[in-house]
Motif scaffolding. Structure first.
Motif, short mmCIF file in Angstrom:
data_model
loop_
_atom_site.label_atom_id
_atom_site.label_comp_id
_atom_site.label_asym_id
_atom_site.label_seq_id
_atom_site.Cartn_x
_atom_site.Cartn_y
_atom_site.Cartn_z
N ALA A 163 0.95 -1.22 0.05
CA ALA A 163 -0.08 0.04 -0.10
C ALA A 163 0.96 1.33 -0.08
O ALA A 163 0.57 2.07 -0.65
CB ALA A 163 -0.84 -0.01 1.28
N ARG A 188 -1.04 8.02 3.70
CA ARG A 188 -2.41 7.31 2.62
C ARG A 188 -2.56 6.14 2.94
O ARG A 188 -3.60 5.43 2.75
CB ARG A 188 -2.10 7.86 1.07
N GLU A 224 -5.80 4.14 4.16
CA GLU A 224 -6.61 3.07 3.11
C GLU A 224 -6.66 1.72 3.97
O GLU A 224 -7.66 1.03 4.05
CB GLU A 224 -5.67 2.70 2.08
N HIS A 282 -8.59 -0.61 -7.68
CA HIS A 282 -8.15 0.07 -6.44
C HIS A 282 -9.39 1.34 -6.11
O HIS A 282 -8.96 1.79 -4.93
CB HIS A 282 -6.96 0.75 -6.60
N GLU A 283 -10.55 1.15 -6.96
CA GLU A 283 -11.34 2.00 -6.73
C GLU A 283 -12.73 1.29 -6.13
O GLU A 283 -13.94 1.92 -6.29
CB GLU A 283 -11.90 3.15 -7.52
#
Length: 297
Positions: free
Chosen positions: A18, A27, A31, A139-140
């Motif tokens: 990540a 970030r 996540e 990833h979304e």
């Protein structure tokens, strides 16, 4: 020979992947739902076990070292395979199917047909995002997308749906006010809605030689649904897809003065990650969608 991975926790690899992908410990922490300090500690522990640095710490971000780049490629692929395997094992033929689609296609064509998908697959809930920007499906949080383009997107499998060809559309009253529009050149004197270059393409296909499309005092927008909505109010003639606006044409709200279409270079495609092409909910939606397209003839 001992396994070199035995001494490295999977959690450390997950955190490293990540941080490497996002180029930020902060970030990565957001996540993964952990603290920034936990990310930093895990990365330091991993570097200690490997005996070499994986990141260069910069003032506002981190950058991978050569060793970090090598591990990032491998860990990225490994985590992607793990996510796919777990998802496919737990999804089966139920769960939530997340779709992102172009706004015009989603609202005018897909949404009115979704009822039959729910009837055929009652255990699959659908989350539909209607936006035009491209999303990173991996990833979304999206399972698949409906896009406009050439069908060539790295890492994605593409299934062609149909062409977004456009044709002039207006209300019956507008057609009558324009004297019935006997020939394509008559449209040069009409109030045209839409972008000049697309209209110029249509006139060329219709055989109107080198027309000068005067846009002064006319509505110029670049969203098909807005353009046709304006034509429905009687403001003029818009170029719209006879597929997306089939219901309005069948109901007599819109008419096609000419059976002439201008093809767009980009088609509509259903796309999803190649490594998830066997996921049950993706297969179910793909088969249902292609059947709906086939019904259009």
């Amino acid at each position: 020979m001992s396994d070199p991975l035995a001494a490295i926790p999977l959690s450390a690899i997950r955190i490293f992947e990540a941080a490497a992908r996002l180029k930020s410990f902060t970030r990565a922490a957001e996540e993964l739902g952990v603290t920034q300090a936990a990310v930093s500690w895990q990365v330091k522990a991993l570097e200690s076990r490997l005996g070499q640095p994986l990141f260069r710490r910069l003032p506002r971000e981190v950058a991978l070292t050569a060793a970090g780049e090598r591990l990032a490629r491998a860990s990225g692929e490994a985590m992607k395979l793990l996510r796919t395997a777990v998802s496919d094992l737990t999804d089966e033929a139920e769960g939530v199917l997340a779709i992102t689609a172009l706004q015009s296609l989603a609202t005018k064509w897909l949404a009115p047909r979704m009822g039959s998908f729910h009837l055929a697959h009652p255990k699959i809930a659908v989350r539909l995002d209607t936006s035009d920007p491209l999303h990173d499906l991996d990833h979304e949080g999206f399972d698949l997308a409906i896009r406009s383009g050439s069908g060539d997107w790295p890492g994605l499998e593409s299934v062609y749906l149909f062409s977004p060809a456009r044709t002039p559309l207006c209300t019956p009253r507008t057609l009558e006010a324009l004297g019935g529009l006997a020939r394509p050149a008559d449209l040069l004197d009409a109030s045209l809605i839409g972008l000049e270059d697309i209209w110029a393409e249509w006139f060329a296909v219709a055989g109107v030689a080198a027309p000068v499309v005067n846009t002064q005092g006319r509505l110029i927008v670049d969203q098909q649904t807005i353009e046709v909505a304006s034509a429905l109010t009687g403001r003029g003639v818009a170029l719209g897809s006879p597929i997306l606006f089939a219901a309005e044409i069948e109901q007599g709200l819109l008419v096609r003065p000419f059976d002439i279409t201008v093809e767009q270079t980009a088609g509509f495609w259903l796309v999803y990650p190649k490594d998830r092409r066997r996921a049950a909910k993706i297969v179910a939606f793909r088969d249902w969608l292609t059947a709906r397209v086939a019904e259009m003839g």
